[in-house]
Design a protein around this motif. Structure first.
Motif, PDB file in Angstrom:
ATOM      1  N   TYR A 367       0.768  -1.318   0.044  1.00  0.00           N
ATOM      2  CA  TYR A 367       0.199  -0.153   0.023  1.00  0.00           C
ATOM      3  C   TYR A 367       0.814   1.203  -0.233  1.00  0.00           C
ATOM      4  O   TYR A 367       0.334   2.215  -0.693  1.00  0.00           O
ATOM      5  CB  TYR A 367      -0.912  -0.123   1.139  1.00  0.00           C
ATOM      6  N   GLN A 370       1.890   1.784  -3.682  1.00  0.00           N
ATOM      7  CA  GLN A 370       0.863   2.335  -4.287  1.00  0.00           C
ATOM      8  C   GLN A 370       0.481   3.597  -4.085  1.00  0.00           C
ATOM      9  O   GLN A 370       0.184   4.441  -4.974  1.00  0.00           O
ATOM     10  CB  GLN A 370      -0.712   1.212  -4.034  1.00  0.00           C
ATOM     11  N   LEU A 371       0.664   3.944  -2.822  1.00  0.00           N
ATOM     12  CA  LEU A 371       0.457   5.369  -2.519  1.00  0.00           C
ATOM     13  C   LEU A 371       1.130   6.411  -3.191  1.00  0.00           C
ATOM     14  O   LEU A 371       0.886   7.308  -3.686  1.00  0.00           O
ATOM     15  CB  LEU A 371       0.275   5.499  -0.808  1.00  0.00           C
ATOM     16  N   ASN A 374       0.430   6.643  -7.068  1.00  0.00           N
ATOM     17  CA  ASN A 374      -0.431   7.433  -7.410  1.00  0.00           C
ATOM     18  C   ASN A 374      -0.496   8.790  -6.897  1.00  0.00           C
ATOM     19  O   ASN A 374      -0.636   9.573  -7.806  1.00  0.00           O
ATOM     20  CB  ASN A 374      -1.835   6.821  -6.779  1.00  0.00           C
ATOM     21  N   ASP A 375       0.152   9.199  -5.988  1.00  0.00           N
ATOM     22  CA  ASP A 375       0.503  10.546  -5.563  1.00  0.00           C
ATOM     23  C   ASP A 375       1.376  11.214  -6.800  1.00  0.00           C
ATOM     24  O   ASP A 375       1.419  12.308  -7.094  1.00  0.00           O
ATOM     25  CB  ASP A 375       1.248  10.599  -4.169  1.00  0.00           C
ATOM     26  N   THR A 436       4.371   2.398 -12.490  1.00  0.00           N
ATOM     27  CA  THR A 436       3.440   3.401 -12.553  1.00  0.00           C
ATOM     28  C   THR A 436       3.182   4.058 -13.917  1.00  0.00           C
ATOM     29  O   THR A 436       2.262   4.559 -14.297  1.00  0.00           O
ATOM     30  CB  THR A 436       3.812   4.674 -12.034  1.00  0.00           C
ATOM     31  N   THR A 504      -7.135   8.413  -8.070  1.00  0.00           N
ATOM     32  CA  THR A 504      -7.559   8.912  -6.727  1.00  0.00           C
ATOM     33  C   THR A 504      -8.289   7.913  -5.847  1.00  0.00           C
ATOM     34  O   THR A 504      -7.932   7.885  -4.631  1.00  0.00           O
ATOM     35  CB  THR A 504      -8.567  10.403  -6.993  1.00  0.00           C
ATOM     36  N   GLU A 506      -7.777   4.878  -5.820  1.00  0.00           N
ATOM     37  CA  GLU A 506      -6.707   3.805  -5.351  1.00  0.00           C
ATOM     38  C   GLU A 506      -5.807   4.390  -4.285  1.00  0.00           C
ATOM     39  O   GLU A 506      -5.545   3.878  -3.300  1.00  0.00           O
ATOM     40  CB  GLU A 506      -5.885   3.573  -6.572  1.00  0.00           C
ATOM     41  N   ARG A 507      -5.503   5.692  -4.668  1.00  0.00           N
ATOM     42  CA  ARG A 507      -4.817   6.370  -3.499  1.00  0.00           C
ATOM     43  C   ARG A 507      -5.498   6.534  -2.249  1.00  0.00           C
ATOM     44  O   ARG A 507      -4.914   6.069  -1.098  1.00  0.00           O
ATOM     45  CB  ARG A 507      -4.308   7.857  -3.918  1.00  0.00           C
ATOM     46  N   ASN A 508      -6.851   6.802  -2.071  1.00  0.00           N
ATOM     47  CA  ASN A 508      -7.537   6.940  -0.772  1.00  0.00           C
ATOM     48  C   ASN A 508      -7.648   5.674  -0.338  1.00  0.00           C
ATOM     49  O   ASN A 508      -7.542   5.536   1.069  1.00  0.00           O
ATOM     50  CB  ASN A 508      -9.073   7.541  -1.395  1.00  0.00           C
TER      51      ASN A 508
END
Length: 801
Positions: A367, A370-371, A374-375, A436, A504, A506-508
Motif C-alpha cells: 500500500y 501504491q500510495l 498514485n501521488d 506506474t 484517486t 486507489e490512493r484513498n
C-alpha cells in the motif's frame, strides 16, 4: 620382532597419514564465533554418518595401515595376543574412522580394544575415544556416565585427563548442563599443555558465562584468552578482545574510551581480515547506548567489508532492518529483511524468524508503494503544461549528466525505468517507476469497463472489476532516440478525468488501509494518525471512507491522550452517523468486545485458529461464510487465500494452482493477489513435477502409518505408544508427528531416519518390540514425502514401491 615391525614401519606410516590429515582439518576449520564453539574443531556434515569405505585418501591410507598391521603382524595364540602393538593398531583404526566421520565403525574398533586388551597401556585412551564417538552419535548421557567413571577410578596422565574432561564438557553442553560443563572445562584447561586448546576452553567458558548474563566472569575468561596474545590464532585473539570489551562494565561516561578502543583496533593492520566483525561489534555497542544513527552507520561499514561470513552479513542486514522498522520506515525495513534472507540458511529457526518479520510487512509495503505511485502521478498531472515541461526538461538534463558519467566510467546506461539521483529527492515524477508507467487507460478500463463520458458514469455497469498490474511496456519500448525527448515523457502524463479519478480512488484506499495496518498491526500511532488525517483532508464528506476513517482516528486520538481531538471526532460521528455500528461502539463500550469478535478481523482470526488447529474443513467453511458476509471488504482476499491454503492440504497441487490463478485475476491489486502472482511465477513451477525420485541413497527418511481421520482416539493412542517407543532410541534424533493427508486419511510419522533401509528395518523392529506396534507402514524419503503431500498421489507411490 613382530611388534617392532608393526610399530616402526606399518603403524608409523599410518599415524603419519592420520596426523597429516587431522592437522589439515583443524587448520582449515572455519570457526563460527556466533555460537558456542565446539570443544573439538571438527566439521561434521549433515547426514554424513557413514558405514561405507573412506573417501579421504589419507584416512583410507591410515585405516589400511592399521588393518595391515593386524592382518600381517598379529600373533594371536589360543586367544592371547603376543604382539604388544595390536592395541595401537586398533586405536589407529578407530581414530581414522572417527575423523572420517564413520562413527559406528569407529565405535567397533574402540570397543574391541576394551574387550580384548584390558591390560593395555592404551586402555584409557580407548575409553576416552569411545566416549567422544558416543558424543558424535548423540549418546551424550552414556558418554557422561563412562567418562565420570573413568575420571573417578583411573590414574590418568595429564593429557588423558585433559582430553577426558574436554569430552565431558562437550557432552554436558549438548545436554544443556552448562554449570557442569564449566567445571569440566576448568579441569581441562588446567591439565592441557597446548595454548590453542587452553585458549579454546577459556573462550567457551566465557561464552557460557555470557549466555548466563554473568558478565564479570565472562570478562575474566575472555581476558585469559587475550593474555595469551601471539601464542594463539589471531582470529580467536581478536574475537576475545571484542567479547571482553562487550562484557566490560562501561559507565555512561566511558563512551570516549570505548571509541578510542575501536579506533585503535581498526587502525592495526594485523586486524584487517576482521574489520567486518570489529565494525559490527562497535555498532552493537552504539545500539546498546541508544545511539541508533551511529549504530546504523557502523553496520553499513561492516557490510562494505568483503567477507565470506554469511552470519555476519545476515546480522548486519537484520540489525539495520530492525532499526528501520523501529523508525516506522517499513518499506526500507522490508528491503533489508529481504537481503537478510538471501544470506541465511533456509528452513532454519533464525531464517523462519526473519521470514515472519518480512511477511508481516507485505501489506504495508504494497500500500505504501501504491500510495507513492498514485501521488506521484496525480501531483504531476496537477501541474500546468508549462510546469510539466519545465519539470521534464530538468529531468532530461539530469538524465544526460548521469548517462555521460556512466559512459565515462565504461558502465552501461540505466534503463529509463531505473531510479536516478536527480529524482530521488522528489516523489512527483513517476517515469522512473516501472509500476506506474502506462497506468491510465488500462487501469480505468479494468475498473469501470468501456463506458462513455457521461453523467453518473461511475454508476453504470462495468465490464470488469479487475484491477490489472501496471504494465512496463511503455518503458520497455522506449528507444535510445527518444530517451532525451520531452514528448516521450509528457505524452505519458494522464489527462482524462476518468483516469485521474480511478487513481484517486486507489490512493484513498491505500491511505485508509495504511492507517489501519499501522494502528492495529504495528501500533505505530503517529504514522497511522498521519495517514488517516491525510485521507480525511482529501476526501469529500459523502465519501464512504469518511465514517470508518473517522472512527479509527478517534481511537488513535483517545489512546494517545489527545482528548480535544477525540471529543471533536466523537461529536461529528454522533451527529452525522447516529445509527452506525461505529457510533454504537463509542457509546456502548461494553458491547465492543462482542462486536469486535464479529468484525471482519475477528472472524478471520477465528478461521485462522481453526486452520492452525488442523480443522481444515471448518476453516474453509468459516471463510466461505465470511466472504458472503463481508462482500466488498478488502479482507475478502485474505479469506480466499486461507481457503486456498487449507484446501491445498486436503486436495493437493492442482486445486492450489487453479485457486491461485483465480485469486490473481479476481484480486490483482490486493496483497494476496500479488502473492498469488509471485507463487505462480516461481514456487508453483518448482512443484509441478509429480514424479518420485530414487530413494536408494536418501539420507533423510520417514516411516508412515496411515489412519482414517475419523479414528481420532486410535490416532492419539498410537501416537502416544510410538513416542514411548522412540524415547528409548538414542542413536539418532527421531521424532513423531501427526499430519493430515487428505479428507479421509491422516498420517502418523516417524521422522529422522538416515536411510530407506533403516526406515524399513525400524518399522519391522517396532512390530516386534515390547509395545508391539504391529500395524502396516511404508518407508519414504523426505523428498518423496513432499511430492506425495503436494500431489496427493499415495496410490501411485505404493504401486511403484
Amino acid at each position: 620382532m613382530f611388534a617392532l615391525t608393526a610399530k616402526y614401519n606399518v603403524l608409523f606410516h599410518g599415524n603419519e597419514s592420520l596426523d597429516s590429515e587431522v592437522n589439515q582439518l583443524f587448520s582449515t576449520y572455519n570457526e563460527n564465533y556466533w555460537t558456542i564453539l565446539p570443544i573439538e574443531p571438527l566439521t561434521v556434515g549433515e547426514g554424513k554418518i557413514s558405514l561405507g569405505p573412506s573417501e579421504n585418501t589419507n584416512f583410507r591410507r591410515a585405516e589400511e595401515k592399521a588393518i595391515k598391521a593386524v592382518q600381517k603382524h598379529s600373533v594371536n595364540v589360543k586367544g592371547k595376543e603376543y604382539n604388544s602393538q595390536m592395541d595401537e593398531a586398533y586405536l589407529l583404526l578407530g581414530k581414522s574412522r572417527y575423523y572420517d566421520q564413520r562413527f559406528i565403525p569407529a565405535l567397533e574398533a574402540f570397543n574391541y580394544i576394551l574387550a580384548k586388551y584390558p591390560a593395555s597401556d592404551k586402555i584409557n585412551q580407548a575409553f576416552i575415544w569411545r566416549a567422544k564417538t558416543n558424543i558424535r552419535l548423540e549418546n551424550d548421557a552414556q558418554a557422561v556416565k563412562n567418562l565420570k567413571r573413568l575420571l573417578s577410578l583411573e590414574k590418568l596422565e595429564d593429557d588423558e585427563r585433559a582430553e577426558a574432561q574436554a569430552a565431558l564438557a562437550q557432552a554436558y553442553i549438548n545436554l544443556k548442563h552448562l554449570d557442569s560443563a564449566q567445571v569440566a572445562l576448568s579441569e581441562a584447561a588446567d591439565y592441557v599443555k597446548q595454548n590453542n586448546r587452553k585458549a579454546r576452553y577459556w573462550y567457551i567458558k566465557g561464552q557460557l558465562f555470557e549466555g548466563n548474563n554473568q558478565v564479570d566472569s565472562a570478562y575474566h575468561y575472555f581476558s585469559q584468552v587475550v593474555d595469551l596474545n601471539r601464542k594463539i590464532p589471531r582470529g580467536m585473539w581478536v574475537q576475545a578482545q571484542l567479547q571482553r570489551h562487550k562484557n566490560m562494565n562501561l559507565e555512561a561516561g566511558d563512551s570516549l574510551m570505548s571509541n578510542a578502543f575501536f579506533i585503535k583496533f581498526l587502525e592495526n593492520r594485523e586486524n584487517r581480515p576482521y574489520l567486518g566483525n570489529i565494525y559490527h561489534a562497535w555498532a552493537n555497542l552504539k545500539l546498546n547506548q541508544n545511539l541508533t544513527d551511529e549504530a546504523e552507520a557502523l553496520y553499513q561499514e561492516s557490510l562494505k567489508v568483503p567477507s565470506s561470513d554469511a552470519v555476519l552479513k545476515a546480522r548486519n542486514y537484520e540489525a539495520i532492518g530492525n532499526l528501520k522498522f523501529d523508525q516506522t520506515l517499513f518499506r526500507e525495513a522490508g528491503a533489508y529483511y529481504d537481503s537478510t534472507l538471501t544470506v541465511m540458511v533456509r528452513d532454519t529457526k533464525p531464517f523462519r524468524k526473519v521470514q515472519r518479520k518480512r511477511d508481516n510487512l507485505d501489506e504495508v509495503i504494497f500500500y505504501e508503494t501504491q500510495l507513492a505511485q498514485n501521488d506521484s502521478i496525480l501531483s504531476l498531472a496537477s501541474l500546468s503544461k508549462k510546469e510539466q515541461q519545465a519539470y521534464v526538461n530538468a529531468f532530461i538534463k539530469s538524465l544526460k549528466e548521469q548517462d555521460d558519467k556512466r559512459k565515462a566510467e565504461g558502465e552501461e546506461l540505466l534503463p529509463v525505468s531505473a531510479p536516478s539521483k536527480a529524482l530521488s529527492k522528489s516523489s512527483k515524477f513517476y517515469f522512473y517507476n516501472a509500476n506506474t508507467v502506462a497506468y491510465g487507460q488500462s487501469v480505468f478500463e479494468t475498473i469501470w469497463g468501456d463506458v462513455k463520458l457521461d453523467d453518473n458514469w461511475r454508476w453504470a455497469p462495468s465490464k470488469s472489476n479487475q484491477i490489472s498490474e501496471l504494465t512496463e511496456e511503455v518503458v520497455d519500448t522506449l528507444e535510445v532516440s527518444s530517451r532525451y525527448s520531452a514528448e516521450t515523457y509528457l505524452s505519458q502524463i494522464p489527462t482524462e478525468q476518468l483516469i485521474l479519478d480511478s487513481l484517486t480512488l486507489e490512493r484513498n484506499k491505500a491511505l485508509f488501509q495504511l492507517g489501519l495496518i499501522y494502528k492495529d498491526k504495528f501500533r505505530a500511532t503517529v504514522i497511522a494518525q498521519n495517514r488517516l488525517e491525510t485521507l480525511l483532508s482529501l476526501i469529500k464528506a459523502s465519501d464512504p471512507l469518511v465514517l470508518p476513517a473517522s472512527y479509527h482516528l478517534f481511537r488513535l486520538y483517545e489512546e494517545s491522550g489527545q482528548i480535544e481531538n477525540a471529543e471533536r471526532i466523537k461529536m461529528e460521528l454522533i451527529k452525522n452517523y447516529p445509527d452506525s455500528r461505529f457510533v454504537s461502539l463509542i457509546l456502548n463500550p461494553s458491547s465492543a468486545l462482542t462486536q469486535l469478535a464479529n468484525s471482519p478481523e475477528g472472524t478471520y482470526e477465528k478461521a485462522y485458529q481453526s486452520y492452525e488447529a488442523g480443522e481444515l474443513e471448518l476453516a474453509i467453511e468459516q471463510s466461505e461464510k465470511a466472504i458472503f458476509d463481508f462482500d466488498g471488504d478488502p479482507i475478502v482476499s485474505r479469506f480466499e487465500m486461507l481457503i486456498l491454503t487449507a484446501g491445498a492440504r486436503l486436495f493437493g497441487f492442482e486445486y492450489y494452482k487453479k485457486g491461485l490463478e483465480q485469486l490473481s485475476v479476481n484480486y490483482p491489486n490486493s496483497v494476496e493477489g500479488k502473492r498469488a502472482i509471485e507463487l505462480l511465477d516461481g514456487a508453483i513451477k518448482d512443484l509441478e513435477n509429480n514424479s518420485f525420485r530414487d530413494q536408494t541413497l536418501a539420507e533423510d527418511c520417514k516411516v508412515i502409518y496411515t489412519f482414517l481421520r475419523s479414528d481420532k482416539e486410535l490416532i492419539d493412542d498410537f501416537s502416544k505408544q510410538l513416542s514411548e517407543a522412540l524415547s528409548g532410541v538414542k542413536l539418532f534424533k527421531l521424532s513423531t508427528s501427526v499430519e493430515i493427508y487428505n479428507q479421509n486419511i491422516t498420517f502418523v510419522i516417524v521422522n529422522g531416519l538416515k536411510s530407506i533401509q533403516g526406515a524399513e528395518g525400524f518399522g519391522e523392529i517396532l512390530k516386534e518390540s515390547k509395545i508391539k506396534l504391529d500395524r502396516d507402514f511404508f518407508p519414504i524419503s523426505s523428498e518423496n514425502y513432499q511430492v506425495l503431500q503436494v500431489h496427493k498421489n499415495l496410490e501411485k507411490f505404493l504401486e511403484q514401491k
